[in-house]
Design a protein around this motif. Structure first.
Motif, PDB file in Angstrom:
ATOM      1  N   ALA A   1       1.058  -1.412   0.192  1.00 50.72           N
ATOM      2  CA  ALA A   1       0.129   0.275   0.176  1.00 50.72           C
ATOM      3  C   ALA A   1       1.237   0.966  -0.229  1.00 50.72           C
ATOM      4  CB  ALA A   1      -0.832  -0.285   1.149  1.00 50.72           C
ATOM      5  N   GLY A   2       2.248   1.274   0.471  1.00 51.70           N
ATOM      6  CA  GLY A   2       2.861   2.724   1.163  1.00 51.70           C
ATOM      7  C   GLY A   2       3.986   2.307  -0.348  1.00 51.70           C
TER       8      GLY A   2
ATOM      9  N   TYR B   1      12.908   2.712  -2.042  1.00 52.27           N
ATOM     10  CA  TYR B   1      14.197   2.632  -0.965  1.00 52.27           C
ATOM     11  C   TYR B   1      13.499   2.407  -0.101  1.00 52.27           C
ATOM     12  CZ  TYR B   1      18.608   0.698  -0.693  1.00 52.27           C
ATOM     13  OH  TYR B   1      19.892   0.291  -0.422  1.00 52.27           O
ATOM     14  N   GLN B   2      13.497   3.056   0.617  1.00 53.02           N
ATOM     15  CA  GLN B   2      14.023   3.012   2.037  1.00 53.02           C
ATOM     16  C   GLN B   2      11.906   2.851   2.496  1.00 53.02           C
ATOM     17  OE1 GLN B   2      13.906   7.840   3.739  1.00 53.02           O
ATOM     18  NE2 GLN B   2      11.949   7.549   4.849  1.00 53.02           N
ATOM     19  N   ILE B   3      11.564   2.848   1.928  1.00 56.27           N
ATOM     20  CA  ILE B   3      10.485   2.059   2.547  1.00 56.27           C
ATOM     21  C   ILE B   3      10.558   0.790   2.293  1.00 56.27           C
ATOM     22  CG2 ILE B   3       7.775   1.303   2.258  1.00 56.27           C
ATOM     23  CD1 ILE B   3       7.027   4.168   1.182  1.00 56.27           C
ATOM     24  N   LEU B   4      11.254   0.358   1.290  1.00 63.24           N
ATOM     25  CA  LEU B   4      11.874  -1.229   1.197  1.00 63.24           C
ATOM     26  C   LEU B   4      12.744  -1.989   1.986  1.00 63.24           C
ATOM     27  CD1 LEU B   4      11.789  -1.872  -2.895  1.00 63.24           C
ATOM     28  CD2 LEU B   4       9.860  -2.759  -1.154  1.00 63.24           C
ATOM     29  N   CYS B   5      13.419  -1.293   2.373  1.00 60.15           N
ATOM     30  CA  CYS B   5      14.561  -0.951   4.349  1.00 60.15           C
ATOM     31  C   CYS B   5      13.695  -1.631   4.697  1.00 60.15           C
ATOM     32  CB  CYS B   5      15.518   0.311   3.517  1.00 60.15           C
ATOM     33  SG  CYS B   5      16.649  -0.522   2.724  1.00 60.15           S
ATOM     34  N   ILE B   6      13.070  -0.231   5.412  1.00 61.22           N
ATOM     35  CA  ILE B   6      12.222  -0.263   6.789  1.00 61.22           C
ATOM     36  C   ILE B   6      11.511  -2.101   7.060  1.00 61.22           C
ATOM     37  CG2 ILE B   6      10.493   0.359   8.124  1.00 61.22           C
ATOM     38  CD1 ILE B   6      11.329   3.333   6.394  1.00 61.22           C
ATOM     39  N   HIS B   7      10.721  -1.883   5.617  1.00 60.95           N
ATOM     40  CA  HIS B   7       9.690  -3.325   5.800  1.00 60.95           C
ATOM     41  C   HIS B   7      10.850  -4.858   5.774  1.00 60.95           C
ATOM     42  CE1 HIS B   7       5.623  -2.121   5.827  1.00 60.95           C
ATOM     43  NE2 HIS B   7       6.284  -1.131   5.072  1.00 60.95           N
ATOM     44  N   LEU B   8      11.723  -4.567   5.327  1.00 65.22           N
ATOM     45  CA  LEU B   8      12.632  -6.077   4.006  1.00 65.22           C
ATOM     46  C   LEU B   8      13.772  -6.159   4.584  1.00 65.22           C
ATOM     47  CD1 LEU B   8      11.593  -6.463   0.522  1.00 65.22           C
ATOM     48  CD2 LEU B   8      10.384  -7.441   3.182  1.00 65.22           C
ATOM     49  N   GLY B   9      14.720  -4.827   5.326  1.00 62.12           N
ATOM     50  CA  GLY B   9      15.551  -5.044   5.827  1.00 62.12           C
ATOM     51  C   GLY B   9      16.676  -4.329   4.640  1.00 62.12           C
TER      52      GLY B   9
ATOM     53  N   ASN C   1       2.881   1.541  -3.305  1.00 57.98           N
ATOM     54  CA  ASN C   1       1.699   1.937  -4.697  1.00 57.98           C
ATOM     55  C   ASN C   1       1.286   3.530  -4.700  1.00 57.98           C
ATOM     56  OD1 ASN C   1       1.457  -0.079  -5.974  1.00 57.98           O
ATOM     57  ND2 ASN C   1       0.011  -0.828  -4.917  1.00 57.98           N
ATOM     58  N   TYR C   2       1.155   3.610  -3.470  1.00 62.61           N
ATOM     59  CA  TYR C   2       0.894   4.972  -2.994  1.00 62.61           C
ATOM     60  C   TYR C   2       2.457   6.166  -2.980  1.00 62.61           C
ATOM     61  CZ  TYR C   2      -0.323   9.634  -0.543  1.00 62.61           C
ATOM     62  OH  TYR C   2      -1.401  11.076  -0.188  1.00 62.61           O
ATOM     63  N   GLN C   3       3.856   5.809  -3.045  1.00 63.24           N
ATOM     64  CA  GLN C   3       4.852   6.883  -3.782  1.00 63.24           C
ATOM     65  C   GLN C   3       4.693   5.918  -5.083  1.00 63.24           C
ATOM     66  OE1 GLN C   3       6.294   8.518  -1.604  1.00 63.24           O
ATOM     67  NE2 GLN C   3       5.092   8.054  -0.268  1.00 63.24           N
ATOM     68  N   VAL C   4       4.773   5.223  -5.871  1.00 62.75           N
ATOM     69  CA  VAL C   4       4.794   5.490  -7.298  1.00 62.75           C
ATOM     70  C   VAL C   4       3.711   5.835  -8.448  1.00 62.75           C
ATOM     71  CG1 VAL C   4       4.200   3.896  -9.255  1.00 62.75           C
ATOM     72  CG2 VAL C   4       5.685   3.142  -7.132  1.00 62.75           C
ATOM     73  N   ARG C   5       2.219   6.370  -7.911  1.00 65.68           N
ATOM     74  CA  ARG C   5       1.270   7.252  -7.751  1.00 65.68           C
ATOM     75  C   ARG C   5       1.402   8.722  -8.118  1.00 65.68           C
ATOM     76  NH1 ARG C   5      -2.990   2.577  -5.676  1.00 65.68           N
ATOM     77  NH2 ARG C   5      -3.043   0.907  -7.397  1.00 65.68           N
ATOM     78  N   GLN C   6       1.758   8.591  -6.506  1.00 66.35           N
ATOM     79  CA  GLN C   6       2.419  10.364  -5.815  1.00 66.35           C
ATOM     80  C   GLN C   6       3.383  10.083  -7.302  1.00 66.35           C
ATOM     81  OE1 GLN C   6       2.604  12.183  -2.434  1.00 66.35           O
ATOM     82  NE2 GLN C   6       4.407  10.951  -2.455  1.00 66.35           N
ATOM     83  N   GLY C   7       4.417   8.973  -7.689  1.00 67.70           N
ATOM     84  CA  GLY C   7       5.660  10.297  -8.504  1.00 67.70           C
ATOM     85  C   GLY C   7       5.013  10.074  -9.779  1.00 67.70           C
ATOM     86  N   ALA C   8       4.193   9.064 -10.137  1.00 74.31           N
ATOM     87  CA  ALA C   8       3.125   9.375 -11.849  1.00 74.31           C
ATOM     88  C   ALA C   8       2.119  10.779 -11.334  1.00 74.31           C
ATOM     89  CB  ALA C   8       2.053   8.166 -11.676  1.00 74.31           C
ATOM     90  N   ARG C   9       1.843  10.660 -10.654  1.00 78.72           N
ATOM     91  CA  ARG C   9       1.539  12.390 -10.318  1.00 78.72           C
ATOM     92  C   ARG C   9       2.409  13.433 -10.979  1.00 78.72           C
ATOM     93  NH1 ARG C   9       0.225  14.892  -5.420  1.00 78.72           N
ATOM     94  NH2 ARG C   9       2.444  15.384  -5.337  1.00 78.72           N
ATOM     95  N   ASP C  10       3.747  13.283 -10.107  1.00 80.07           N
ATOM     96  CA  ASP C  10       4.551  14.725  -9.999  1.00 80.07           C
ATOM     97  C   ASP C  10       5.682  14.664 -11.549  1.00 80.07           C
ATOM     98  OD1 ASP C  10       3.951  14.759  -7.748  1.00 80.07           O
ATOM     99  OD2 ASP C  10       6.010  14.312  -7.221  1.00 80.07           O
ATOM    100  N   ILE C  11       5.133  13.489 -12.302  1.00 82.12           N
ATOM    101  CA  ILE C  11       5.752  13.513 -13.427  1.00 82.12           C
ATOM    102  C   ILE C  11       4.763  13.416 -15.354  1.00 82.12           C
ATOM    103  CG2 ILE C  11       6.613  11.362 -15.829  1.00 82.12           C
ATOM    104  CD1 ILE C  11       7.588   9.920 -13.334  1.00 82.12           C
ATOM    105  N   ARG C  12       3.829  13.319 -15.124  1.00 80.87           N
ATOM    106  CA  ARG C  12       2.462  14.318 -15.723  1.00 80.87           C
ATOM    107  C   ARG C  12       2.521  15.633 -15.757  1.00 80.87           C
ATOM    108  NH1 ARG C  12      -0.393   9.966 -18.447  1.00 80.87           N
ATOM    109  NH2 ARG C  12      -2.144  11.800 -18.186  1.00 80.87           N
TER     110      ARG C  12
END
Length: 436
Positions: A165-166, A203-211, A168-179
């Protein structure tokens, strides 16, 4: 409605079925007991002498199946009874690479309206868990692998909903900024800067969740004979080079798509299907189902497990670990027709590849397979300690894909692999990702 009511009332078994199904799971009522009674986990060829893995509440079946395929030989190289590669490590880099892949596609399609069908597809679920064989190979080629002890499972790797969920939010927000930047004519450089900012958050979210993914690690182990071994510091790519013997570079994807719109013996690709921008293009070769069966059978008889993708939920008994095309007789329970063939089920969104696993055994009679042994990744609490039985009738109806060495194909199909692929749209059912 009155006509429907009269029709129901005129059916002699309706009241009985209503009485039973309102009190019990319909699958318990529809279950064909004869098929269950005849199901025996006995096979002429069995490769597995290991325990199953557990993807838990995540859709990582495709990478579990891929890593399980590798480990069958890696165990022998290390001379150990049990071994697992880190699924969390591959998951980390799949999410990271896929975020970059999707945002590059957003840049490429920034001139289209937001309700364009391709744009909508890109943003529907940008960082889900599902994947494909070629996507798995691209990750291993680029990032290597590590033992599970180096990057173990976390709560989020086995239960990915909150993390996704986190992301997907960042990717969609990035898509908004790009467009937005495209609309403001800010230029490609500014759009790529926006992509980098979104990737930083991912990357930061992945490190927090997965190490943190290891750049190198110290590797030593004791084999099953009690002998100690030490390799010292290794990178994930060095570990893959030394301990993966499966010739993944020679593997090709064979699919069975019987739709009239999909000519056999032709290669296909799916637009915007992938995870690594600079990875190999995902390519399928459409073959007859009997050819797929024959190749899978010969691979198993030659001692090689088979990565495969199927529509796992259809005609399946999870606890018994059993698939058969006629396992559940819904037509008798509902007094309704269930007669679409495989091509029609694809056309009308009633079937698609949903899950990836390994064939680890086959029972062959008079040169033909009659049942298949399957290593699942749903823990050992289902089936026969996690292994399932697939009757051959089910293979024809619900199997969609296997990965096989090119050399197992007849020469005319090897030649067909060199044809320029037919490009399918992103939403085509053959672009489905295994993620059950």
């Amino acid at each position: 409605m009155a006509e429907f009511q009269d029709a129901v009332a005129s059916q002699p078994n309706h009241q009985l079925m209503q009485n039973v199904v309102t009190q019990h799971d319909v699958n318990d009522v529809a279950l064909n007991r004869n098929i269950v009674a005849e199901a025996t986990h006995s096979f002429s060829t069995v490769l597995d002498d290991w325990g199953v893995t557990n993807q838990a509440r995540s859709g990582r079946c495709w990478m579990f199946a891929g890593l399980n395929l590798f480990r069958s030989e890696t165990r022998n190289i290390l001379n150990v009874k049990e071994f697992e590669f880190s699924q969390s490590y591959v998951m980390f880099w799949d999410k990271m690479e896929r975020a970059n892949y999707i945002l590059e596609a957003v840049i490429e399609t920034a001139d289209r309206p937001i309700d364009d069908r391709v744009v909508a597809w890109l943003l529907r679920q940008p960082l889900g868990d599902g994947g494909q064989w070629d996507m798995f190979v691209s990750l291993v080629r680029k990032h290597g692998v590590v033992p599970k002890t180096v990057m173990p499972e976390t709560e989020s790797s086995g239960n990915s909903m909150r993390m996704n969920a986190g992301l997907n939010y960042q990717v969609r927000q990035g898509a908004r900024d790009i467009r937005r930047l495209y609309a403001d004519e800010a230029g490609l450089g500014a759009m790529r800067d926006a992509k980098q900012e979104a990737l930083r958050a991912v990357y930061q979210i992945l490190c927090i969740h997965l190490g943190n993914p290891p750049a190198q690690f110290d590797w030593q182990w004791k084999d099953k004979d009690g002998e100690f071994h030490r390799d010292g510091e290794m990178t994930p790519l060095e570990f893959a080079e030394k301990y993966i013997s499966t010739p993944m570079e020679d593997f090709v994807c064979l699919v069975n798509d019987p739709r009239g719109s999909s000519p056999p013996d032709r290669t296909y690709t799916v637009q915007y299907l992938g995870n690594v921008v600079d990875g190999a293009r995902i390519t399928y070769l459409n073959v007859d189902i009997d050819i797929m069966k024959d190749i899978a059978m010969r691979m198993l008889q030659d001692g090689m497990p088979v990565w495969m993708g199927c529509d796992t939920g259809k005609q399946m008994h999870r606890d018994k670990g059993l698939w058969d095309a006629d396992l559940f007789d819904y037509a008798s329970v509902y007094n309704a027709d269930f007669e679409m063939d495989k091509a029609e089920r694809l056309d009308y969104h009633q079937t698609a590849m949903t899950h990836a696993m390994l064939f680890t055994g086959v029972d062959v009679v008079d040169g033909k397979p009659r049942r298949w042994r399957v290593e699942n990744s749903w823990d050992d609490k289902v089936g026969q300690k996690g292994f399932f039985l697939m009757n051959d009738s089910w293979f024809a109806e619900y199997m969609f894909e296997i990965a096989a060495p090119r050399s197992y194909l007849p020469q005319e199909l090897q030649d067909a692999l060199d044809l320029e692929p037919i490009v399918l749209p992103p939403w085509d059912p053959m672009g489905s990702l295994a993620g059950a």
